[in-house]
Design a protein around this motif. Structure first.
Motif, PDB file in Angstrom:
ATOM      1  N   GLY A  18       0.830  -1.199   0.000  1.00 28.24           N
ATOM      2  CA  GLY A  18       0.000   0.000   0.000  1.00 28.24           C
ATOM      3  C   GLY A  18       0.864   1.247   0.000  1.00 28.24           C
ATOM      4  N   TYR A  19       0.215   2.392   0.142  1.00 22.57           N
ATOM      5  CA  TYR A  19       0.930   3.661   0.117  1.00 22.57           C
ATOM      6  C   TYR A  19       1.311   4.074   1.538  1.00 22.57           C
ATOM      7  CZ  TYR A  19       2.409   7.994  -2.002  1.00 22.57           C
ATOM      8  OH  TYR A  19       3.181   9.030  -2.457  1.00 22.57           O
ATOM      9  N   GLY A  20       2.250   4.989   1.665  1.00 19.52           N
ATOM     10  CA  GLY A  20       2.680   5.466   2.978  1.00 19.52           C
ATOM     11  C   GLY A  20       1.564   6.198   3.725  1.00 19.52           C
ATOM     12  N   ARG A  21       1.748   6.403   5.007  1.00 18.09           N
ATOM     13  CA  ARG A  21       0.782   7.098   5.884  1.00 18.09           C
ATOM     14  C   ARG A  21      -0.614   6.462   5.840  1.00 18.09           C
ATOM     15  NH1 ARG A  21       3.283  12.491   6.251  1.00 18.09           N
ATOM     16  NH2 ARG A  21       5.457  12.002   5.896  1.00 18.09           N
ATOM     17  N   SER A  22      -0.632   5.148   5.660  1.00 22.36           N
ATOM     18  CA  SER A  22      -1.927   4.462   5.564  1.00 22.36           C
ATOM     19  C   SER A  22      -2.139   3.486   6.711  1.00 22.36           C
ATOM     20  CB  SER A  22      -2.025   3.714   4.220  1.00 22.36           C
ATOM     21  OG  SER A  22      -1.936   4.619   3.153  1.00 22.36           O
ATOM     22  N   LYS A 142       5.513  -2.480   1.940  1.00 14.37           N
ATOM     23  CA  LYS A 142       4.535  -1.683   1.178  1.00 14.37           C
ATOM     24  C   LYS A 142       4.659  -1.782  -0.356  1.00 14.37           C
ATOM     25  CE  LYS A 142       5.061   2.494   2.948  1.00 14.37           C
ATOM     26  NZ  LYS A 142       6.065   2.676   3.998  1.00 14.37           N
ATOM     27  N   LEU A 143       5.894  -1.845  -0.877  1.00 13.49           N
ATOM     28  CA  LEU A 143       6.098  -1.782  -2.332  1.00 13.49           C
ATOM     29  C   LEU A 143       5.447  -2.963  -3.053  1.00 13.49           C
ATOM     30  CD1 LEU A 143       9.952  -1.156  -2.178  1.00 13.49           C
ATOM     31  CD2 LEU A 143       8.188   0.593  -2.561  1.00 13.49           C
ATOM     32  N   PRO A 144       4.499  -2.708  -3.964  1.00 15.69           N
ATOM     33  CA  PRO A 144       3.913  -3.835  -4.709  1.00 15.69           C
ATOM     34  C   PRO A 144       4.958  -4.564  -5.542  1.00 15.69           C
ATOM     35  CG  PRO A 144       2.595  -1.836  -4.992  1.00 15.69           C
ATOM     36  CD  PRO A 144       3.863  -1.423  -4.315  1.00 15.69           C
ATOM     37  N   GLY A 145       5.973  -3.841  -6.049  1.00 21.87           N
ATOM     38  CA  GLY A 145       7.017  -4.472  -6.863  1.00 21.87           C
ATOM     39  C   GLY A 145       7.807  -5.503  -6.078  1.00 21.87           C
ATOM     40  N   ARG A 146       7.993  -5.268  -4.786  1.00 22.34           N
ATOM     41  CA  ARG A 146       8.709  -6.258  -3.955  1.00 22.34           C
ATOM     42  C   ARG A 146       7.878  -7.539  -3.848  1.00 22.34           C
ATOM     43  NH1 ARG A 146      12.542  -7.230   0.028  1.00 22.34           N
ATOM     44  NH2 ARG A 146      11.827  -8.227   1.935  1.00 22.34           N
ATOM     45  N   VAL A 161      -1.823  -8.474   1.797  1.00 20.61           N
ATOM     46  CA  VAL A 161      -2.795  -7.624   2.481  1.00 20.61           C
ATOM     47  C   VAL A 161      -2.629  -6.222   1.892  1.00 20.61           C
ATOM     48  CG1 VAL A 161      -3.550  -6.659   4.683  1.00 20.61           C
ATOM     49  CG2 VAL A 161      -2.677  -9.011   4.591  1.00 20.61           C
ATOM     50  N   HIS A 162      -3.610  -5.823   1.084  1.00 27.17           N
ATOM     51  CA  HIS A 162      -3.543  -4.511   0.442  1.00 27.17           C
ATOM     52  C   HIS A 162      -4.247  -3.505   1.356  1.00 27.17           C
ATOM     53  CE1 HIS A 162      -4.973  -1.821  -3.137  1.00 27.17           C
ATOM     54  NE2 HIS A 162      -4.053  -1.229  -2.406  1.00 27.17           N
ATOM     55  N   VAL A 163      -3.459  -2.603   1.924  1.00 29.23           N
ATOM     56  CA  VAL A 163      -4.019  -1.605   2.843  1.00 29.23           C
ATOM     57  C   VAL A 163      -4.279  -0.312   2.073  1.00 29.23           C
ATOM     58  CG1 VAL A 163      -3.600  -0.229   4.912  1.00 29.23           C
ATOM     59  CG2 VAL A 163      -2.813  -2.593   4.822  1.00 29.23           C
ATOM     60  N   VAL A 164      -5.510   0.180   2.179  1.00 33.33           N
ATOM     61  CA  VAL A 164      -5.830   1.465   1.548  1.00 33.33           C
ATOM     62  C   VAL A 164      -6.340   2.431   2.612  1.00 33.33           C
ATOM     63  CG1 VAL A 164      -6.401   0.474  -0.697  1.00 33.33           C
ATOM     64  CG2 VAL A 164      -8.217   0.793   0.971  1.00 33.33           C
ATOM     65  N   ARG A 165      -6.053   3.694   2.391  1.00 33.36           N
ATOM     66  CA  ARG A 165      -6.621   4.737   3.250  1.00 33.36           C
ATOM     67  C   ARG A 165      -7.150   5.822   2.319  1.00 33.36           C
ATOM     68  NH1 ARG A 165      -3.294   8.929   7.220  1.00 33.36           N
ATOM     69  NH2 ARG A 165      -5.120   9.960   8.046  1.00 33.36           N
ATOM     70  N   ASN A 206      -1.416   1.977  -5.579  1.00 32.36           N
ATOM     71  CA  ASN A 206      -2.597   1.146  -5.302  1.00 32.36           C
ATOM     72  C   ASN A 206      -2.979   0.284  -6.505  1.00 32.36           C
ATOM     73  OD1 ASN A 206      -3.484   1.525  -2.509  1.00 32.36           O
ATOM     74  ND2 ASN A 206      -3.632   3.680  -3.088  1.00 32.36           N
ATOM     75  N   MET A 207      -2.788   0.830  -7.715  1.00 33.61           N
ATOM     76  CA  MET A 207      -3.044   0.001  -8.902  1.00 33.61           C
ATOM     77  C   MET A 207      -2.052  -1.166  -8.955  1.00 33.61           C
ATOM     78  SD  MET A 207      -5.705   0.692 -10.544  1.00 33.61           S
ATOM     79  CE  MET A 207      -5.404  -0.465 -11.875  1.00 33.61           C
TER      80      MET A 207
END
Ligand SMILES: [Zn+2]
Length: 331
Positions: A18-22, A142-146, A161-165, A206-207
């Motif tokens: 996911g993205y940071g600060r989420s 967090k990195l999807p590429g990893r 686990v995809h975390v979205v905020r 997120n994509m």
């Protein structure tokens, strides 16, 4: 304890994307209250900068002094004498980007980077499993590429686990600068990010996580909304334990108090003695309406997909469904 004695196959990796600060670090710590899981923090940072700069672990010791990471890295170095930690860090830098042609075409054109990533990362996970005594590891890098690079390793079973905020809250948080406070877990100066920049990156990352979910079998990933997690952390931890097929056990201090472990990198929350989760939705009243509208315009499809235009979700009603879906929204 020697790694060969405790080597287990396959290793279950709960990967938080996911993205940071989420809230990914908070989620890492929350799941880490389960004794069957070793919640490691942002493992990618260990080799990229934490070890070289001898930064702080959540246990308040520097990594070289940490009872957990010190032995893990020393054993990894002994087992991989041909590669230094900084060389491995540079390899991660090249390998974990969202778009990596070497990774995408590895079956057609063998790549040294791809095979080195698999060998060296597999070795690190083996050492983490040996030191922790569990074969369920949580990595909140967090990195999807990893996640995509790790997925090619047949010895690692990845659970995403995809975390979205709500991206408007993320953008508002990103507009705040933070100065360096090494002992408080802020290792570098965090400059304020312009709203358009966060909107573009929030959308792309997120994509990337969505694409990774499509690539995995359906039962190997879930989506967690930050707002649902902070409203009912226990329900979210239960969903994640169900995802990896493990039993949820009420933590020693109860469901509402969390104590960080050895999260090697992540947000400043990991440096606290004890955490009680509070939802951070201050942006709704503080962020100027024009900025909220601009973000909504720039990232509308994903805000809609995650239910952030749905007024009934405004009060952060906990999501109790097992598949990560919300009423009226696709999973
Ligand atoms: Zn530690």
């Amino acid at each position: 304890m020697p790694s060969q004695e405790t080597k287990r196959e396959p290793l279950k990796l709960i990967y938080v994307a996911g993205y940071g600060r989420s809230g990914t670090t908070l989620l890492d710590i929350a799941v880490g209250q389960q004794k069957s899981v070793f919640a490691a923090g942002e493992i990618t940072a260990l080799s990229r900068h934490v070890w070289e700069n001898d930064e702080y672990c959540a246990c308040r010791k520097t990594v070289s002094d940490c009872d957990f990471w010190g032995p893990v890295v020393e054993r990894w170095k002994a087992n991989n004498a041909d590669t230094s930690v900084s060389q491995y860090g540079a390899l991660l830098d090249r390998s974990e980007s969202l778009f990596n042609p070497k990774r995408s075409f590895a079956k057609l054109i063998p790549s040294r980077d791809v095979s080195d990533f698999e060998r060296l990362t597999g070795s690190l996970f083996s050492e983490i499993a040996a030191q922790s005594g569990t074969n369920i590891i949580l990595d909140s890098s967090k990195l999807p590429g990893r996640a995509s690079s790790i997925h090619s390793n047949p010895n690692i079973e990845i659970y995403l686990v995809h975390v979205v905020r709500d991206g408007r809250g993320v953008a508002w948080s990103m507009m705040k600068p933070y100065s360096i406070k090494v002992e408080e877990g802020i290792q570098k100066e965090l400059k304020p990010k312009p709203l358009w920049f966060t909107a573009a990156r929030w959308f792309v990352v997120n994509m990337g996580a969505e694409i990774m979910r499509w690539r995995l079998p359906k039962k190997r990933s879930i989506r967690v909304r930050y707002e649902d997690f902070v409203a009912d952390p226990e329900a979210t931890v239960k969903r994640i334990m169900a995802l990896v097929g493990e039993e949820y056990v009420l933590p020693e201090y109860g469901a509402d108090v969390m104590k960080p472990g050895h999260q090697v990198a992540g947000s400043r929350h990991r440096m606290k003695d004890e955490i009680r989760i509070n939802k951070d939705i201050g942006w709704k009243s503080k962020m100027p309406r024009a900025k909220q509208r601009l973000f909504s315009f720039l990232a509308a499809p994903l805000l809609w997909r995650y239910g952030y235009f749905n007024k009934s979700n405004d009060d952060n009603v906990a999501n109790k469904t097992q598949d990560g879906s919300m009423a009226g929204r696709p999973a």
